[in-house]
Design an enzyme around this catalytic site. Structure first.
Site, PDB file in Angstrom:
ATOM      1  N   ASN A 262       0.537  -0.828   0.331  1.00  0.00           N
ATOM      2  CA  ASN A 262       0.138   0.362   0.149  1.00  0.00           C
ATOM      3  C   ASN A 262       0.764   1.167   0.176  1.00  0.00           C
ATOM      4  OD1 ASN A 262      -1.694   2.144   0.866  1.00  0.00           O
ATOM      5  ND2 ASN A 262      -2.106   1.337   2.673  1.00  0.00           N
ATOM      6  N   TRP A 263       0.917   1.925  -0.844  1.00  0.00           N
ATOM      7  CA  TRP A 263       1.619   2.663  -0.872  1.00  0.00           C
ATOM      8  C   TRP A 263       0.810   4.236  -0.604  1.00  0.00           C
ATOM      9  CZ3 TRP A 263       4.254   3.402  -6.536  1.00  0.00           C
ATOM     10  CH2 TRP A 263       5.137   2.414  -6.398  1.00  0.00           C
ATOM     11  N   LYS A 264       0.249   4.131  -0.400  1.00  0.00           N
ATOM     12  CA  LYS A 264      -0.796   5.357  -0.144  1.00  0.00           C
ATOM     13  C   LYS A 264      -0.199   6.774  -0.604  1.00  0.00           C
ATOM     14  CE  LYS A 264      -0.300   3.005   4.592  1.00  0.00           C
ATOM     15  NZ  LYS A 264      -0.018   3.463   6.016  1.00  0.00           N
TER      16      LYS A 264
ATOM     17  N   HIS B 177      -9.418   0.654   4.850  1.00  0.00           N
ATOM     18  CA  HIS B 177      -7.651   0.944   5.459  1.00  0.00           C
ATOM     19  C   HIS B 177      -8.742   1.961   7.256  1.00  0.00           C
ATOM     20  CE1 HIS B 177      -4.252   2.606   5.988  1.00  0.00           C
ATOM     21  NE2 HIS B 177      -3.626   1.639   6.049  1.00  0.00           N
TER      22      HIS B 177
ATOM     23  N   GLU C  61      -6.378   4.746   7.859  1.00  0.00           N
ATOM     24  CA  GLU C  61      -6.399   6.053   7.543  1.00  0.00           C
ATOM     25  C   GLU C  61      -7.362   6.890   7.073  1.00  0.00           C
ATOM     26  OE1 GLU C  61      -2.976   5.516   5.464  1.00  0.00           O
ATOM     27  OE2 GLU C  61      -1.801   4.969   7.452  1.00  0.00           O
TER      28      GLU C  61
ATOM     29  N   GLU D  67      -5.112  -5.016  10.447  1.00  0.00           N
ATOM     30  CA  GLU D  67      -4.246  -4.410  11.020  1.00  0.00           C
ATOM     31  C   GLU D  67      -4.828  -3.660  11.906  1.00  0.00           C
ATOM     32  OE1 GLU D  67      -2.125  -3.191   6.941  1.00  0.00           O
ATOM     33  OE2 GLU D  67      -4.355  -1.630   7.088  1.00  0.00           O
TER      34      GLU D  67
ATOM     35  N   GLY E 212       2.363   1.877  10.709  1.00  0.00           N
ATOM     36  CA  GLY E 212       3.303   2.908  10.235  1.00  0.00           C
ATOM     37  C   GLY E 212       3.778   3.540  11.903  1.00  0.00           C
TER      38      GLY E 212
ATOM     39  N   GLY F 133       2.696  -1.715   4.132  1.00  0.00           N
ATOM     40  CA  GLY F 133       2.390   0.148   4.001  1.00  0.00           C
ATOM     41  C   GLY F 133       4.367   0.506   3.345  1.00  0.00           C
ATOM     42  N   GLY F 134       4.878   0.945   5.303  1.00  0.00           N
ATOM     43  CA  GLY F 134       6.607   1.476   4.901  1.00  0.00           C
ATOM     44  C   GLY F 134       7.357   0.748   4.309  1.00  0.00           C
TER      45      GLY F 134
END
Ligand code: PEP
Length: 257
Positions: free
Chosen positions: A13-15, A99, A101, A171, A177, A238-239
């Site tokens: 997930n590159w966001k 998600h 976020e 998650e 993160g 993510g990261g």
């Protein structure tokens, strides 16, 4: 993981990261290091605007492209939004929904997540439905209660024949993160619990075929242990998906487990 019954899926997930030129450089690098003859499905969920280029750039290294959200309506006056059908036409296969976020910053609710799940399935795509508890909820020992509610709400009205395309990502909010990962036992326990919820709703045959991912600071170091859990069928990353070498190392871990 249990490859006999279900697909292992590693999804990045590159966001809101990477411009088109940064994505081109990433594709060039990953092309030379991505393991050939992979067993697991590999996905990168990139920002909307870069989806058509991503489909072209990642085709040769067998990386499917996903989106990070979509609207639940088929068309209309929803400025700034994108439909599942639009995503399908440009080559998207997966859509991340719910998600944390999006829930936190854009008022995504279990109700809208459910509507989006229906839209994505109707378009012939695969939803990656995110569920997870907060730190307070974990400390209050209500994790499975929260997760059960989120899973049931997301799947409300989804018929059995569409369940083979559904992916659930566990998650925990406190692990996203933060560099703090759930232990393999915690991840395994909740993923097992999610499968039990699906079993109650749809029966054993369907439950054992659903891919359940873990997400929350998964990286090259902890991936082996997390993926060794029988009910953890991949990762939402993510990261560590932002660097080709880190992402590839997780794919490699999934191939070895
Ligand atoms: C995520 O945002 O879905 C995620 C798992 O992020 P990270 O790997 O950076 O914790």
């Amino acid at each position: 993981m249990n490859r006999r019954y279900r697909k292992t899926i590693i999804a990045g997930n590159w966001k809101m990261n990477k411009t088109l030129s940064e994505m081109k450089a990433y594709a060039e690098e990953i092309h030379s290091i991505m393991p050939k003859g992979k067993w697991c499905e590999t996905v990168l969920c990139v920002p909307f605007v870069n989806i058509p280029s991503a489909v072209r750039l990642f085709k040769d290294c067998h990386i499917s492209v996903g989106a990070q959200n979509c609207h639940y309506e088929k068309s209309g006056a929803y400025t700034g939004e994108v439909t599942a059908e639009m995503l399908k036409e440009v080559g998207v296969k997966y859509v991340i929904l719910g998600h944390s976020e999006r829930r936190q910053y854009y008022n995504e609710t279990d109700f809208t997540v459910n509507k989006k799940v229906h839209a994505v399935l109707e378009a012939g795509l695969q939803p990656i439905i995110c569920v997870g508890e907060s730190l307070e909820q974990r400390e209050a020992a209500t994790t499975m209660e929260i997760i059960t509610y989120q899973v049931k709400a997301a799947l409300a009205g989804v018929p059995s024949d569409k369940m083979r395309r559904v992916i659930i990502a566990y998650e925990p909010l406190w692990a996203i993160g933060t560099g703090r990962t759930a232990t393999a036992e915690q991840a395994g326990e909740v993923c097992e619990g999610i499968r039990a919820v699906i079993r109650k709703l749809y029966g054993a045959r369907i439950a054992r075929a659903v891919t359940i991912q873990y997400g929350g600071s998964m990286n090259a170091k902890n991936a082996h242990e997390l993926l060794a859990q029988p009910d953890v069928d991949g990762g939402l990353i993510g990261g560590a998906a932002l660097k080709p070498a880190d992402f590839t190392a997780i794919v490699q871990a999934a191939n070895q487990e």
